[in-house]
Design a protein around this motif. Structure first.
Motif, PDB file in Angstrom:
ATOM      1  N   PRO A 168       0.784  -1.221   0.000  1.00 28.77           N
ATOM      2  CA  PRO A 168       0.000   0.000   0.000  1.00 28.77           C
ATOM      3  C   PRO A 168       0.826   1.286   0.000  1.00 28.77           C
ATOM      4  CG  PRO A 168      -0.017  -0.989   2.172  1.00 28.77           C
ATOM      5  CD  PRO A 168       0.826  -1.862   1.302  1.00 28.77           C
ATOM      6  N   VAL A 169       1.943   1.337   0.701  1.00 24.84           N
ATOM      7  CA  VAL A 169       2.686   2.578   0.877  1.00 24.84           C
ATOM      8  C   VAL A 169       4.180   2.278   0.826  1.00 24.84           C
ATOM      9  CG1 VAL A 169       3.122   4.527   2.417  1.00 24.84           C
ATOM     10  CG2 VAL A 169       0.849   3.554   2.295  1.00 24.84           C
ATOM     11  N   LEU A 170       4.951   3.267   0.341  1.00 22.50           N
ATOM     12  CA  LEU A 170       6.403   3.156   0.300  1.00 22.50           C
ATOM     13  C   LEU A 170       7.028   4.154   1.263  1.00 22.50           C
ATOM     14  CD1 LEU A 170       6.974   2.860  -3.559  1.00 22.50           C
ATOM     15  CD2 LEU A 170       6.939   1.019  -1.873  1.00 22.50           C
ATOM     16  N   ALA A 171       8.231   3.828   1.714  1.00 24.26           N
ATOM     17  CA  ALA A 171       8.965   4.709   2.622  1.00 24.26           C
ATOM     18  C   ALA A 171      10.441   4.651   2.274  1.00 24.26           C
ATOM     19  CB  ALA A 171       8.736   4.296   4.075  1.00 24.26           C
ATOM     20  N   CYS A 172      11.197   5.595   2.831  1.00 30.12           N
ATOM     21  CA  CYS A 172      12.637   5.642   2.612  1.00 30.12           C
ATOM     22  C   CYS A 172      13.286   4.388   3.190  1.00 30.12           C
ATOM     23  CB  CYS A 172      13.207   6.896   3.266  1.00 30.12           C
ATOM     24  SG  CYS A 172      15.006   6.992   3.210  1.00 30.12           S
TER      25      CYS A 172
END
Length: 664
Positions: A391-395
């Motif tokens: 659902p979501v990406l992050a560093c």
């Protein structure tokens, strides 16, 4: 001679005026109107020929319309000085609203700043005339008392608690179930003990899978025809038939989901709430009561015993112990250590597996090795916090959530591997973290479907099954070696227990902006870990989280009670529930300001906000908190403000939730 037809005389447009009943001619009616300024009984005259008893359904004329209602009582005279209208008709002479349920509904409405009409809609199911006409059933004789304390012998104070139930005393306990315990059998034993002395019980569990397990356990412990199951999934006729059997006294034990918390059980001797931290226990309809609070209120008002239990503990449960309202029932440390699986913490980026297959499954080497070894001995549970795909990406470096440079929406992975914005849909190339300038991305939470796909590549030849999310929820799985990917709450029971469990993405659970994030994470972990074999039998659990966090250490030690006590102390210091009473006021900005500024709240009220709601700048939310001793005054003040608004038909919408699950 022509025949002349005479027109029949016109009927009188005015029906004969009914005569009021000679005895107790006034009925006090709870009218089915949710407007706060009408939240009180209204008096009507009872026709002499009406079969009107307290608790029956009636139709009355109210403000020019016919509306439904329940007769609360019949009295000699009314305090109303004006003229009283007659009941339009008695819908049914069946006294469906029990007196104790009526008083409970009033108390719940007052506690949650709601209306009695809203509570009665939750408490009494709609009428089914055909079912109501069926002959009443015959109550089965009480079963024989069970032998000894049974499963409760494993717990400190467990045997004493069962003795109190057998004596008919209102013993109240907060129960920490041992790892891997057969909790349905323990609850069924307590229910059988209560039934053996002629008392009834209400047992509420989170979902239908828990209901199925408890249904079988109660039938085995109490025998046939001793209980019914009440859930919202039942059809109207079936639900009303079972509910009516309880109301008529043919059955005295009810097992169900939150729809059963108001069940009109005769001679109530025990209320049970299993896994009280599960958010399924929070009613989604006004006035938003919680099962634990309603059952504790019932136990207090009706002099019944109470059992609040689960593998995890809540801050609310810790407060019940701290105030002395309940006593702890738990296993000693030696029993806990003998029953729990071995728990290991992994998941730092430096610990990512060097094996290519493990890297593709985003598993640290220790977790990958534990799963590989355990598959030779039985099934392996993999708990992932989300369903579906990424659902979501992050560093990858600092785990700062990745946002779209155009609209600041969250980035998500696409099928071709190119990140794109979830709001505007634009692909984003050459992304750079604004916090640490790194360019790598990682999944914040990989859903169950994607996890199953990756595990299939990492463990070729091993069957991978998915439970929950977009897939069907599995009730149980066989003992054969296989990977079972499940979302929280959808973990199936494994025959003989799981050989291992992998608890993924713990940092994502703990990173939620929620007051209960740590408590909820521990509850999910313990519920999954309780399905794993004991450490002496080779059972192991690997959790991907920071080992220095208190919540992770509570899992390693299996100390839910200690963590709940710490949570309660932290919330007391920060002045958050359950250490204080709080109410969330949500709605149009002007309406919220008017409600909070009407000088009806206690002087000690502390108002936080209002602040705009994310994604909807037209609505705001404020949190009002007061010391617990002023909780009733807070609810009364908010109800009075809502009553004034409804009386003058003030514009704008306002919703009030007392002690909401989501505080932040």
């Amino acid at each position: 001679m022509a025949l002349v037809r005479r027109r029949p005389p016109a009927r009188s447009r005015t029906a004969a005026k009914p005569e009021p009943a000679e005895r107790l001619p006034v009925a006090r009616v709870a009218v089915d109107m949710s407007l706060p300024h009408l939240d009180r009984p209204f008096d009507y005259l009872v026709p002499a020929d009406a079969d009107c008893v307290p608790g029956c359904r009636v139709r009355v004329r109210f403000a020019g319309s016919l509306v439904d209602g329940f007769v609360l009582d019949r009295v000699d005279r009314s305090e109303h000085e004006g003229r009283l209208a007659f009941l339009d008709r008695v819908v049914s002479g069946e006294p469906v609203l029990a007196p104790q349920v009526a008083t409970l509904a009033r108390a719940v409405a007052d506690r949650y700043a709601g209306t009695m009409a809203d509570v009665l809609r939750l408490a009494v199911p709609p009428r089914h005339a055909k079912v109501e006409a069926e002959p009443p059933g015959v109550a089965a004789p009480a079963p024989q008392p069970p032998d000894g304390p049974g499963p409760w012998a494993e717990y400190t104070a467990g045997a004493a608690y069962v003795r109190e139930l057998a004596a008919g005393r209102p013993a109240r306990a907060v129960w920490n179930a041992l790892p891997g315990a057969d909790w349905p059998a323990a609850i069924a034993h307590a229910v059988a003990t209560v039934r053996s002395v002629g008392n009834g019980a209400v047992v509420v569990v989170p979902d239908h899978r828990d209901v199925a397990r408890l249904d079988a356990a109660v039938r085995a412990a109490c025998g046939p025809d001793q209980h019914v199951v009440l859930t919202a999934e039942l059809g109207p006729a079936q639900r009303y038939r079972r509910w009516l059997a309880v109301r008529r006294g043919a059955v005295q034990v009810v097992v169900g989901t939150r729809a059963a918390m108001f069940a009109p059980v005769h001679d109530l001797g025990l209320v049970v709430c299993w896994d009280d931290g599960d958010d399924l226990h929070a009613e989604q309809r006004a006035p938003y009561p919680h099962v634990r609070e309603v059952l504790c209120l019932r136990a207090h008002r009706e002099g019944a015993a109470a059992l609040i239990g689960g593998f995890a503990s809540t801050a609310e449960g810790a407060r019940l112990l701290a105030t002395g309202w309940a006593h702890a029932v738990a296993g000693d440390r030696s029993a806990v250590r003998a029953a729990m699986p071995a728990v290991r913490v992994a998941g730092d980026d430096a610990d990512l597996a060097r094996d290519p297959a493990a890297r593709s499954a985003r598993l640290p080497q220790s977790a990958w090795r534990a799963a590989k070894e355990a598959l030779a001995h039985g099934p392996v549970l993999v708990q992932t916090p989300r369903r579906g795909y990424v659902p979501v990406l992050a560093c990858r470096s600092c785990r700062h959530t990745a946002h779209c440079p155009h609209c600041q929406g969250p980035l998500a992975a696409t099928g071709d591997g190119q990140p794109a914005c979830r709001l505007c849909g634009r692909p984003v190339a050459n992304w750079r973290c604004p916090s640490c300038s790194a360019t790598g991305l990682r999944a914040v939470v990989v859903g169950a479907a994607r996890t199953a796909e990756e595990l299939g590549k990492a463990f070729p030849g091993v069957r991978v099954r998915v439970s929950g999310g977009d897939a069907d929820v599995l009730a149980e799985v066989p003992a054969a070696g296989q990977l079972v990917v499940a979302t929280p709450g959808a973990e199936p029971v494994a025959a003989g227990g799981y050989a291992a469990a992998l608890l993924l993405d713990g940092w994502a659970l703990l990173g939620r902006a929620d007051l209960r994030a740590a408590e909820e994470a521990l509850r999910r972990w313990l519920t999954a870990a309780a399905l794993v074999r004991t450490g002496s039998a080779g059972g192991r659990v690997v959790v991907l989280a920071d080992s220095s966090l208190p919540v992770v250490q509570a899992l390693v030690r299996w100390d839910p009670a200690g963590f709940a006590e710490r949570e309660l102390a932290d919330r007391a210091e920060l002045r958050f529930p359950p250490a204080v009473r709080a109410a969330a006021v949500t709605g149009d900005a002007t309406a919220v300001d008017e409600l909070l500024g009407a000088d009806r709240l206690p002087e000690v009220s502390d108002v936080l906000g209002p602040v705009p709601l994310p994604g909807d700048p037209q609505e705001v939310r404020a949190l009002v908190r007061v010391p617990r001793r002023d909780g009733a005054a807070l609810a009364a003040g908010l109800h009075a403000g809502l009553a004034v608004r409804s009386a003058v038909k003030a514009p704008g919408k306002v919703r009030v939730q007392v002690d909401p699950l989501e505080v932040l």
